[in-house]
Motif scaffolding. Structure first.
Motif, mmCIF file in Angstrom:
data_model
loop_
_atom_site.group_PDB
_atom_site.id
_atom_site.type_symbol
_atom_site.label_atom_id
_atom_site.label_comp_id
_atom_site.label_asym_id
_atom_site.label_seq_id
_atom_site.Cartn_x
_atom_site.Cartn_y
_atom_site.Cartn_z
ATOM 1 N N THR A 65 -44.926 -66.657 24.570
ATOM 2 C CA THR A 65 -44.773 -65.643 23.524
ATOM 3 C C THR A 65 -43.459 -64.881 23.678
ATOM 4 O OG1 THR A 65 -45.832 -63.884 24.799
ATOM 5 C CG2 THR A 65 -47.293 -65.276 23.451
ATOM 6 N N ASP A 66 -43.005 -64.296 22.583
ATOM 7 C CA ASP A 66 -41.820 -63.430 22.633
ATOM 8 C C ASP A 66 -42.088 -62.205 23.502
ATOM 9 O OD1 ASP A 66 -40.040 -64.876 20.909
ATOM 10 O OD2 ASP A 66 -41.193 -64.163 19.196
ATOM 11 N N ARG A 67 -43.290 -61.683 23.414
ATOM 12 C CA ARG A 67 -43.643 -60.514 24.216
ATOM 13 C C ARG A 67 -43.559 -60.834 25.707
ATOM 14 N NH1 ARG A 67 -49.212 -56.935 24.175
ATOM 15 N NH2 ARG A 67 -48.595 -55.659 25.946
ATOM 16 N N GLY A 68 -44.061 -61.999 26.100
ATOM 17 C CA GLY A 68 -43.971 -62.412 27.496
ATOM 18 C C GLY A 68 -42.528 -62.481 27.967
ATOM 19 N N ARG A 69 -41.655 -63.003 27.125
ATOM 20 C CA ARG A 69 -40.223 -63.076 27.470
ATOM 21 C C ARG A 69 -39.637 -61.686 27.610
ATOM 22 N NH1 ARG A 69 -36.049 -60.971 25.773
ATOM 23 N NH2 ARG A 69 -36.526 -61.355 23.617
ATOM 24 N N ARG A 70 -39.949 -60.796 26.693
ATOM 25 C CA ARG A 70 -39.418 -59.427 26.762
ATOM 26 C C ARG A 70 -39.902 -58.709 28.017
ATOM 27 N NH1 ARG A 70 -40.776 -59.444 21.406
ATOM 28 N NH2 ARG A 70 -42.637 -58.199 21.820
ATOM 29 N N GLU A 71 -41.185 -58.819 28.340
ATOM 30 C CA GLU A 71 -41.723 -58.157 29.527
ATOM 31 C C GLU A 71 -41.077 -58.704 30.792
ATOM 32 O OE1 GLU A 71 -45.934 -58.757 29.202
ATOM 33 O OE2 GLU A 71 -46.195 -57.034 27.869
ATOM 34 N N TRP A 72 -40.941 -60.018 30.874
ATOM 35 C CA TRP A 72 -40.348 -60.653 32.042
ATOM 36 C C TRP A 72 -38.895 -60.222 32.200
ATOM 37 C CZ3 TRP A 72 -36.263 -63.735 33.183
ATOM 38 C CH2 TRP A 72 -36.301 -64.410 34.401
ATOM 39 N N THR A 73 -38.146 -60.236 31.097
ATOM 40 C CA THR A 73 -36.733 -59.866 31.144
ATOM 41 C C THR A 73 -36.559 -58.404 31.546
ATOM 42 O OG1 THR A 73 -36.250 -61.498 29.442
ATOM 43 C CG2 THR A 73 -34.554 -59.869 29.851
ATOM 44 N N ASP A 74 -37.410 -57.520 31.020
ATOM 45 C CA ASP A 74 -37.331 -56.102 31.384
ATOM 46 C C ASP A 74 -37.460 -55.912 32.886
ATOM 47 O OD1 ASP A 74 -37.010 -55.395 28.725
ATOM 48 O OD2 ASP A 74 -39.082 -54.714 28.467
ATOM 49 N N VAL A 75 -38.364 -56.638 33.516
ATOM 50 C CA VAL A 75 -38.561 -56.530 34.963
ATOM 51 C C VAL A 75 -37.426 -57.220 35.715
ATOM 52 C CG1 VAL A 75 -40.035 -57.195 36.897
ATOM 53 C CG2 VAL A 75 -41.064 -56.304 34.806
ATOM 54 N N ALA A 76 -37.085 -58.429 35.314
ATOM 55 C CA ALA A 76 -36.074 -59.211 36.030
ATOM 56 C C ALA A 76 -34.718 -58.522 36.039
ATOM 57 C CB ALA A 76 -35.959 -60.599 35.407
ATOM 58 N N GLU A 77 -34.321 -57.905 34.931
ATOM 59 C CA GLU A 77 -33.004 -57.281 34.849
ATOM 60 C C GLU A 77 -32.854 -56.111 35.807
ATOM 61 O OE1 GLU A 77 -32.196 -56.637 30.688
ATOM 62 O OE2 GLU A 77 -31.552 -58.719 30.435
ATOM 63 N N ASP A 78 -33.967 -55.534 36.259
ATOM 64 C CA ASP A 78 -33.899 -54.478 37.269
ATOM 65 C C ASP A 78 -33.331 -55.012 38.587
ATOM 66 O OD1 ASP A 78 -34.930 -52.596 35.537
ATOM 67 O OD2 ASP A 78 -36.969 -52.717 36.340
ATOM 68 N N TYR A 79 -33.410 -56.310 38.801
ATOM 69 C CA TYR A 79 -32.936 -56.928 40.037
ATOM 70 C C TYR A 79 -31.480 -57.362 39.944
ATOM 71 C CZ TYR A 79 -37.783 -56.993 41.499
ATOM 72 O OH TYR A 79 -39.047 -56.620 41.863
ATOM 73 N N GLY A 80 -30.827 -57.136 38.815
ATOM 74 C CA GLY A 80 -29.439 -57.549 38.636
ATOM 75 C C GLY A 80 -29.369 -58.962 38.088
ATOM 76 N N GLY A 81 -28.205 -59.568 38.174
ATOM 77 C CA GLY A 81 -28.021 -60.938 37.721
ATOM 78 C C GLY A 81 -27.495 -61.032 36.302
ATOM 79 N N HIS A 82 -27.349 -62.264 35.850
ATOM 80 C CA HIS A 82 -26.800 -62.558 34.528
ATOM 81 C C HIS A 82 -27.781 -63.447 33.780
ATOM 82 C CE1 HIS A 82 -23.027 -60.734 35.665
ATOM 83 N NE2 HIS A 82 -23.224 -61.301 36.841
ATOM 84 N N TYR A 83 -28.025 -63.105 32.512
ATOM 85 C CA TYR A 83 -29.069 -63.734 31.720
ATOM 86 C C TYR A 83 -28.525 -64.205 30.377
ATOM 87 C CZ TYR A 83 -31.841 -61.192 35.109
ATOM 88 O OH TYR A 83 -32.359 -60.712 36.285
ATOM 89 N N LEU A 84 -28.958 -65.370 29.972
ATOM 90 C CA LEU A 84 -28.747 -65.861 28.620
ATOM 91 C C LEU A 84 -30.128 -65.886 27.994
ATOM 92 C CD1 LEU A 84 -26.881 -67.013 26.460
ATOM 93 C CD2 LEU A 84 -27.327 -69.289 27.422
#
Length: 130
Positions: free
Chosen positions: A75-94
């Protein structure tokens, strides 16, 4: 899917994500869609699937451009929730619809020319003095 279950995945991705010099993105196509395998084929990689669950699938990919992690979501919601958490750890995302590629800045910039999507950067932990 609970956000608390996403933190371990984000930690793994942080280990694979790094800082690097950016490359020009050139022309950006519309964001790709499809399964993990279809997106990997577009990126010209053979996915090494690490997580294969109903709500999330994750694979390590290696190409001539470098190594990255490709994650797809139910789901789009799953992607948004995951990205919100993951971006707290830094890194680069597409980021695309129901998918994310994580890796070195140069790798995700280059992938954008193939997969489309939006570039996002996680928290900058290098800015802290010591």
């Amino acid at each position: 899917m609970r956000v608390t279950r996403l933190a371990p995945v984000a930690a793994v991705l942080l280990a694979l994500a790094g800082c690097g010099s950016g490359e020009g993105t050139g022309r950006v196509p519309p964001a790709a869609t499809g399964s993990l395998e279809e997106l990997a084929a577009e990126a010209e990689c053979e996915p090494d699937v690490q997580t294969d669950a109903d709500e999330i699938r994750q694979a390590i990919c290696r190409t001539a451009r470098g190594r990255f992690v490709l994650v797809t979501f139910a789901t789009d919601r799953g992607r948004r929730e995951w990205t919100d958490v993951a971006e707290d750890y830094g890194g680069h995302y597409l980021v695309g619809r129901k998918w994310v590629a994580v890796g070195d800045e140069g790798v995700v910039r280059a992938l954008r020319g193939t997969l489309g999507g939006e570039l996002e950067a996680g928290a900058d932990h290098h800015a802290h003095g010591g």
